[in-house]
Design a protein around this motif. Structure first.
Motif, PDB file in Angstrom:
ATOM      1  N   PRO A   1    -112.305 -35.519 -64.507  1.00  0.00           N
ATOM      2  CA  PRO A   1    -113.563 -36.156 -64.917  1.00  0.00           C
ATOM      3  C   PRO A   1    -114.693 -35.177 -65.219  1.00  0.00           C
ATOM      4  CG  PRO A   1    -113.329 -36.294 -62.548  1.00  0.00           C
ATOM      5  CD  PRO A   1    -112.078 -35.632 -63.066  1.00  0.00           C
ATOM      6  N   PHE A   2    -114.393 -33.881 -65.298  1.00  0.00           N
ATOM      7  CA  PHE A   2    -115.404 -32.848 -65.537  1.00  0.00           C
ATOM      8  C   PHE A   2    -115.309 -32.337 -66.975  1.00  0.00           C
ATOM      9  CE2 PHE A   2    -113.467 -31.958 -61.268  1.00  0.00           C
ATOM     10  CZ  PHE A   2    -114.403 -32.647 -60.523  1.00  0.00           C
ATOM     11  N   GLY A   3    -116.458 -32.038 -67.589  1.00  0.00           N
ATOM     12  CA  GLY A   3    -116.471 -31.410 -68.901  1.00  0.00           C
ATOM     13  C   GLY A   3    -115.830 -32.254 -69.985  1.00  0.00           C
ATOM     14  N   LEU A   4    -116.092 -33.540 -69.972  1.00  0.00           N
ATOM     15  CA  LEU A   4    -115.472 -34.459 -70.930  1.00  0.00           C
ATOM     16  C   LEU A   4    -116.034 -34.283 -72.336  1.00  0.00           C
ATOM     17  CD1 LEU A   4    -115.503 -37.643 -68.681  1.00  0.00           C
ATOM     18  CD2 LEU A   4    -113.539 -36.165 -69.191  1.00  0.00           C
ATOM     19  N   ALA A   5    -115.170 -34.499 -73.332  1.00  0.00           N
ATOM     20  CA  ALA A   5    -115.583 -34.398 -74.731  1.00  0.00           C
ATOM     21  C   ALA A   5    -116.484 -35.555 -75.136  1.00  0.00           C
ATOM     22  CB  ALA A   5    -114.351 -34.351 -75.631  1.00  0.00           C
ATOM     23  N   THR A   6    -116.280 -36.722 -74.540  1.00  0.00           N
ATOM     24  CA  THR A   6    -117.105 -37.897 -74.804  1.00  0.00           C
ATOM     25  C   THR A   6    -117.458 -38.545 -73.468  1.00  0.00           C
ATOM     26  OG1 THR A   6    -115.169 -39.334 -75.041  1.00  0.00           O
ATOM     27  CG2 THR A   6    -116.047 -38.371 -77.054  1.00  0.00           C
ATOM     28  N   PRO A   7    -118.595 -39.213 -73.381  1.00  0.00           N
ATOM     29  CA  PRO A   7    -118.945 -39.874 -72.124  1.00  0.00           C
ATOM     30  C   PRO A   7    -117.983 -41.044 -71.844  1.00  0.00           C
ATOM     31  CG  PRO A   7    -120.831 -39.774 -73.633  1.00  0.00           C
ATOM     32  CD  PRO A   7    -119.635 -39.334 -74.396  1.00  0.00           C
TER      33      PRO A   7
ATOM     34  N   VAL B   1    -109.628 -27.829 -58.712  1.00  0.00           N
ATOM     35  CA  VAL B   1    -110.745 -27.510 -57.828  1.00  0.00           C
ATOM     36  C   VAL B   1    -110.525 -28.239 -56.511  1.00  0.00           C
ATOM     37  CG1 VAL B   1    -112.419 -27.112 -59.688  1.00  0.00           C
ATOM     38  CG2 VAL B   1    -112.200 -29.389 -58.695  1.00  0.00           C
ATOM     39  N   MET B   2    -111.191 -27.804 -55.475  1.00  0.00           N
ATOM     40  CA  MET B   2    -111.112 -28.452 -54.170  1.00  0.00           C
ATOM     41  C   MET B   2    -112.514 -28.935 -53.795  1.00  0.00           C
ATOM     42  SD  MET B   2    -110.069 -26.911 -50.440  1.00  0.00           S
ATOM     43  CE  MET B   2    -111.562 -25.960 -50.263  1.00  0.00           C
ATOM     44  N   LEU B   3    -112.617 -30.214 -53.411  1.00  0.00           N
ATOM     45  CA  LEU B   3    -113.895 -30.765 -52.971  1.00  0.00           C
ATOM     46  C   LEU B   3    -113.651 -32.049 -52.195  1.00  0.00           C
ATOM     47  CD1 LEU B   3    -115.705 -32.293 -56.093  1.00  0.00           C
ATOM     48  CD2 LEU B   3    -113.305 -31.788 -55.988  1.00  0.00           C
ATOM     49  N   THR B   4    -114.694 -32.560 -51.569  1.00  0.00           N
ATOM     50  CA  THR B   4    -114.552 -33.815 -50.831  1.00  0.00           C
ATOM     51  C   THR B   4    -114.548 -34.980 -51.820  1.00  0.00           C
ATOM     52  OG1 THR B   4    -116.923 -34.222 -50.565  1.00  0.00           O
ATOM     53  CG2 THR B   4    -115.847 -32.863 -48.859  1.00  0.00           C
ATOM     54  N   PRO B   5    -113.910 -36.077 -51.454  1.00  0.00           N
ATOM     55  CA  PRO B   5    -113.947 -37.250 -52.343  1.00  0.00           C
ATOM     56  C   PRO B   5    -115.371 -37.718 -52.632  1.00  0.00           C
ATOM     57  CG  PRO B   5    -112.290 -37.544 -50.642  1.00  0.00           C
ATOM     58  CD  PRO B   5    -113.064 -36.300 -50.286  1.00  0.00           C
ATOM     59  N   GLU B   6    -116.239 -37.655 -51.647  1.00  0.00           N
ATOM     60  CA  GLU B   6    -117.622 -38.091 -51.827  1.00  0.00           C
ATOM     61  C   GLU B   6    -118.346 -37.206 -52.833  1.00  0.00           C
ATOM     62  OE1 GLU B   6    -116.111 -37.629 -48.856  1.00  0.00           O
ATOM     63  OE2 GLU B   6    -115.973 -39.716 -48.195  1.00  0.00           O
ATOM     64  N   ARG B   7    -118.106 -35.912 -52.766  1.00  0.00           N
ATOM     65  CA  ARG B   7    -118.739 -34.980 -53.711  1.00  0.00           C
ATOM     66  C   ARG B   7    -118.199 -35.210 -55.110  1.00  0.00           C
ATOM     67  NH1 ARG B   7    -120.137 -29.068 -53.855  1.00  0.00           N
ATOM     68  NH2 ARG B   7    -121.655 -29.056 -55.547  1.00  0.00           N
ATOM     69  N   LEU B   8    -116.906 -35.431 -55.211  1.00  0.00           N
ATOM     70  CA  LEU B   8    -116.305 -35.722 -56.505  1.00  0.00           C
ATOM     71  C   LEU B   8    -116.984 -36.926 -57.153  1.00  0.00           C
ATOM     72  CD1 LEU B   8    -114.076 -35.612 -58.705  1.00  0.00           C
ATOM     73  CD2 LEU B   8    -112.614 -36.849 -57.132  1.00  0.00           C
ATOM     74  N   ALA B   9    -117.082 -38.010 -56.405  1.00  0.00           N
ATOM     75  CA  ALA B   9    -117.697 -39.233 -56.941  1.00  0.00           C
ATOM     76  C   ALA B   9    -119.157 -38.999 -57.310  1.00  0.00           C
ATOM     77  CB  ALA B   9    -117.577 -40.370 -55.929  1.00  0.00           C
ATOM     78  N   ALA B  10    -119.882 -38.284 -56.472  1.00  0.00           N
ATOM     79  CA  ALA B  10    -121.305 -38.037 -56.743  1.00  0.00           C
ATOM     80  C   ALA B  10    -121.493 -37.178 -57.996  1.00  0.00           C
ATOM     81  CB  ALA B  10    -121.963 -37.370 -55.539  1.00  0.00           C
ATOM     82  N   LEU B  11    -120.677 -36.149 -58.157  1.00  0.00           N
ATOM     83  CA  LEU B  11    -120.820 -35.246 -59.304  1.00  0.00           C
ATOM     84  C   LEU B  11    -120.624 -35.946 -60.642  1.00  0.00           C
ATOM     85  CD1 LEU B  11    -119.031 -31.988 -58.125  1.00  0.00           C
ATOM     86  CD2 LEU B  11    -121.438 -32.235 -58.762  1.00  0.00           C
ATOM     87  N   VAL B  12    -119.699 -36.907 -60.678  1.00  0.00           N
ATOM     88  CA  VAL B  12    -119.387 -37.564 -61.954  1.00  0.00           C
ATOM     89  C   VAL B  12    -119.980 -38.966 -62.032  1.00  0.00           C
ATOM     90  CG1 VAL B  12    -117.329 -36.163 -62.357  1.00  0.00           C
ATOM     91  CG2 VAL B  12    -117.114 -38.364 -61.159  1.00  0.00           C
TER      92      VAL B  12
END
Length: 164
Positions: free
Chosen positions: A100-106, A132-143
Motif C-alpha cells: 500500500p506504499f508508493g502507489l501509482a494511483t490513489p 518492511v517491518m512495522l506494527t499493524p497499527e502503524r501500517l494502517a495509520a501510514l496509509v
C-alpha cells in the motif's frame, strides 16, 4: 521503478522505516516467511480487488483468506481479484511486490483485523525481494486505512491437512 516509488514514499512519510532487501524471493507468503524467518501469518499480503466497480486494496495476514460473505457485508459486493496487468497499471507494483506504499494511483486501503494477531508484520515494499517491518497499527495509520473484518480465520495445521 516500484521499489524506488516505495523508497521515496517512505522517505517522505516514514523515514525511520528501513526497507529489508533479502536478495531472495519474497514474492509469495511462503517465500517471504522463509526468507525473513517469520511465521506465514506475519506476512502482510496486499490483495488488489474490485468490488462493484471500485478497486480497493485489502491488507491481511499472510495465511488468511478473504471470506466472500464478510466482504460482501463490509463492502456491499463480492470481491474479484484484479489481473496482474491491471494490478501493475493501478498500483505501479508487480504481483509479488504489491504493497500500500508508493502507489501509482490513489486507491483506498483497508486492513483486515487479522493483522492485529501479531506485534510486527512484514508487507512487501514494491519488489519481489523487499519488505518492511512495522506494527499493524502503524501500517494502517501510514496509509490511512480503515480496519475491516473480511477474512476467514486461518486454519490450524492439522485442520488444513484434514481438509485436503
Amino acid at each position: 521503478m516500484s521499489l524506488e516509488s516505495v523508497r521515496a514514499w517512505l522517505a517522505e512519510h516514514a523515514p525511520d522505516i528501513a526497507i529489508i532487501d533479502q536478495g531472495e524471493s519474497t514474492a509469495t507468503v511462503a517465500d517471504a516467511a522463509r526468507t525473513l524467518g517469520v511465521e506465514p501469518g506475519q506476512i502482510a499480503k496486499t490483495l488488489s480487488v474490485r468490488i462493484d466497480g471500485r478497486v480497493v486494496l485489502i491488507v491481511a495476514r499472510g495465511d488468511a483468506r478473504l471470506d466472500n460473505r464478510k466482504t460482501k457485508a463490509a463492502f456491499g459486493g463480492r470481491p474479484r481479484m484484479l489481473g496482474a496487468d491491471e494490478v501493475f497499471e493501478l498500483t505501479g507494483h508487480r504481483v509479488g511486490g504489491v504493497c500500500p506504499f508508493g502507489l501509482a494511483t490513489p486507491i483506498p486501503v483497508y486492513c483486515d483485523l487479522s493483522l492485529k494477531d501479531f506485534a510486527q508484520v512484514y508487507p512487501a515494499a514494491g519488489s519481489t525481494t523487499s519488505s518492511v517491518m512495522l506494527t499493524p497499527e502503524r501500517l494502517a495509520a501510514l496509509v490511512d486505512a480503515q480496519w475491516v473484518d473480511v477474512c476467514q480465520p486461518p486454519m490450524a495445521e492439522g485442520a488444513a491437512e484434514a481438509a485436503e
